[in-house]
Design a protein around this motif. Structure first.
Motif, PDB file in Angstrom:
ATOM      1  N   ASN A 151       0.836  -1.186   0.000  1.00  0.00           N
ATOM      2  CA  ASN A 151       0.000   0.000   0.000  1.00  0.00           C
ATOM      3  C   ASN A 151       0.878   1.244   0.000  1.00  0.00           C
ATOM      4  O   ASN A 151       1.788   1.374   0.818  1.00  0.00           O
ATOM      5  CB  ASN A 151      -0.897   0.012   1.242  1.00  0.00           C
ATOM      6  CG  ASN A 151      -1.789   1.232   1.287  1.00  0.00           C
ATOM      7  OD1 ASN A 151      -2.457   1.562   0.311  1.00  0.00           O
ATOM      8  ND2 ASN A 151      -1.809   1.920   2.418  1.00  0.00           N
ATOM      9  N   LYS A 152       0.612   2.139  -0.957  1.00  0.00           N
ATOM     10  CA  LYS A 152       1.299   3.429  -0.941  1.00  0.00           C
ATOM     11  C   LYS A 152       0.426   4.402  -0.164  1.00  0.00           C
ATOM     12  O   LYS A 152      -0.613   4.838  -0.648  1.00  0.00           O
ATOM     13  CB  LYS A 152       1.547   3.947  -2.361  1.00  0.00           C
ATOM     14  CG  LYS A 152       2.283   5.288  -2.367  1.00  0.00           C
ATOM     15  CD  LYS A 152       2.518   5.805  -3.773  1.00  0.00           C
ATOM     16  CE  LYS A 152       3.213   7.152  -3.736  1.00  0.00           C
ATOM     17  NZ  LYS A 152       3.457   7.705  -5.096  1.00  0.00           N
ATOM     18  N   SER A 153       0.841   4.719   1.040  1.00  0.00           N
ATOM     19  CA  SER A 153       0.017   5.525   1.936  1.00  0.00           C
ATOM     20  C   SER A 153       0.199   7.019   1.700  1.00  0.00           C
ATOM     21  O   SER A 153       1.269   7.474   1.271  1.00  0.00           O
ATOM     22  CB  SER A 153       0.364   5.196   3.386  1.00  0.00           C
ATOM     23  OG  SER A 153      -0.376   6.004   4.280  1.00  0.00           O
ATOM     24  N   ASN A 154      -0.862   7.771   2.012  1.00  0.00           N
ATOM     25  CA  ASN A 154      -0.773   9.233   1.995  1.00  0.00           C
ATOM     26  C   ASN A 154      -0.296   9.772   3.340  1.00  0.00           C
ATOM     27  O   ASN A 154      -0.092  10.978   3.489  1.00  0.00           O
ATOM     28  CB  ASN A 154      -2.149   9.837   1.671  1.00  0.00           C
ATOM     29  CG  ASN A 154      -2.539   9.631   0.218  1.00  0.00           C
ATOM     30  OD1 ASN A 154      -1.714   9.783  -0.674  1.00  0.00           O
ATOM     31  ND2 ASN A 154      -3.797   9.285  -0.017  1.00  0.00           N
TER      32      ASN A 154
ATOM     33  N   THR B  43       4.546   5.987   5.599  1.00  0.00           N
ATOM     34  CA  THR B  43       5.622   5.939   4.607  1.00  0.00           C
ATOM     35  C   THR B  43       6.980   5.834   5.279  1.00  0.00           C
ATOM     36  O   THR B  43       7.846   5.062   4.852  1.00  0.00           O
ATOM     37  CB  THR B  43       5.581   7.199   3.728  1.00  0.00           C
ATOM     38  OG1 THR B  43       4.322   7.263   3.053  1.00  0.00           O
ATOM     39  CG2 THR B  43       6.695   7.169   2.689  1.00  0.00           C
TER      40      THR B  43
ATOM     41  N   THR C   8      -1.482   5.268  -5.089  1.00  0.00           N
ATOM     42  CA  THR C   8      -2.276   5.205  -3.869  1.00  0.00           C
ATOM     43  C   THR C   8      -3.542   4.396  -4.146  1.00  0.00           C
ATOM     44  O   THR C   8      -3.884   4.112  -5.307  1.00  0.00           O
ATOM     45  CB  THR C   8      -2.670   6.605  -3.402  1.00  0.00           C
ATOM     46  OG1 THR C   8      -3.542   7.202  -4.382  1.00  0.00           O
ATOM     47  CG2 THR C   8      -1.440   7.492  -3.204  1.00  0.00           C
TER      48      THR C   8
ATOM     49  N   GLU D 121      -7.225  -1.344   2.495  1.00  0.00           N
ATOM     50  CA  GLU D 121      -5.951  -1.351   3.200  1.00  0.00           C
ATOM     51  C   GLU D 121      -5.956  -2.484   4.211  1.00  0.00           C
ATOM     52  O   GLU D 121      -6.933  -2.654   4.954  1.00  0.00           O
ATOM     53  CB  GLU D 121      -5.707  -0.016   3.902  1.00  0.00           C
ATOM     54  CG  GLU D 121      -5.496   1.144   2.942  1.00  0.00           C
ATOM     55  CD  GLU D 121      -5.050   2.408   3.647  1.00  0.00           C
ATOM     56  OE1 GLU D 121      -4.951   2.396   4.905  1.00  0.00           O
ATOM     57  OE2 GLU D 121      -4.794   3.417   2.967  1.00  0.00           O
TER      58      GLU D 121
END
Length: 260
Positions: A183-186, A191, A227, A247
């Motif tokens: 997962n590319k987190s905001n 991160t 994302t 997620e």
């Protein structure tokens, strides 16, 4: 998870014919480079996944297969199948009357998958066929499959839009694709923790296998990934009627589910 397709706990991811605005940027410059990379790690891929994820990758993969809604008798596809984990799980869902196609561009990964299949006695595992091929140019007719899975593969293809459109093309109307990956987190803290794990756990462990450079690639591929919201948009733009990104594992992993 699978570390480079590769699976990690917190963030890491047979025989044979294969395959954004900022999201259009290739993760690795050349498909041949990616092929060489995955062929090189194939012999230790499964052991490293188990070690680095503390076995959690099995849970994530079962979730991905469950979200695909594959059922008894279905004809299903596992893209970027690697050493076969998702394909084996799918075969248990579709049974001996179903069919699983496992496609990957790495002949070495497929060889490992095939050898693992030969060691399994249940009849459902005999329904798997391994194909060396390209996720960007699938060798299948339109509306062919009842379900598609992809584990730690979309992050690594050179054209994600095209890969998603190919999945849409070969999937039957009303059927689902389930895509598991990091997962590319905001969230900056997520991160930071993800990068810390790669630098201080993943790469040091990989160095014992003389694969430090290969696993350093993981952090950059995640940073260049999409994302959850961007993945949903990618699927909808490819033609899917609905898309939702979940997620999991504290937000370190993610799973996109899209309906054709």
């Amino acid at each position: 998870m699978s570390v480079l397709g590769l699976a990690l706990p917190v963030t890491f991811t047979d025989h044979l014919p294969v395959n954004s605005r900022s999201r259009h940027r290739p993760v690795v410059q050349c498909s041949n480079e990616r092929q060489i990379l995955f062929n090189r790690i194939a012999p230790v891929y499964d052991n490293l996944n188990n070690l680095l994820s503390l076995g959690q990758h099995r849970i994530w993969k079962k979730m991905a297969v469950s979200w695909s809604a594959a059922k008894t008798g279905d004809y299903v596809l596992d893209l970027c199948c690697g050493s076969g984990d998702l394909a084996f799980l799918l075969s248990e869902k579709v049974g001996s009357n179903g069919k699983v196609m496992g496609l990957d561009f790495s002949s070495e990964q497929l060889a490992v998958a095939s050898s693992r299949q030969n060691l399994r006695a249940r009849s459902c595992y005999k329904c798997i066929e391994w194909i060396e091929g390209d996720a960007l140019d699938l060798p299948f007719d339109d509306c062919k499959f009842d379900a598609i899975t992809m584990g730690y593969g979309l992050r690594n293809v050179t054209d994600r839009d095209r890969a998603m459109r190919e999945m849409y093309r070969v999937l039957k109307p009303g059927s689902k694709v389930s895509i598991l990956d990091f997962n590319k987190s905001n969230q900056p803290i997520a991160t930071f923790m993800q990068n810390w794990m790669i630098d201080n756990v993943v790469v040091p462990v990989a160095s014992f296998y003389s694969l430090a450079k290969e696993y350093e690639y993981l952090k950059y591929s995640i940073n260049g990934y999409l994302t959850g919201q961007e993945l949903e948009t990618l699927a909808l733009e490819a033609g899917f009627s609905s898309a939702r990104h979940y997620e999991i594992s504290g937000g370190f992993m993610g799973n996109l589910v899209a309906v054709r």
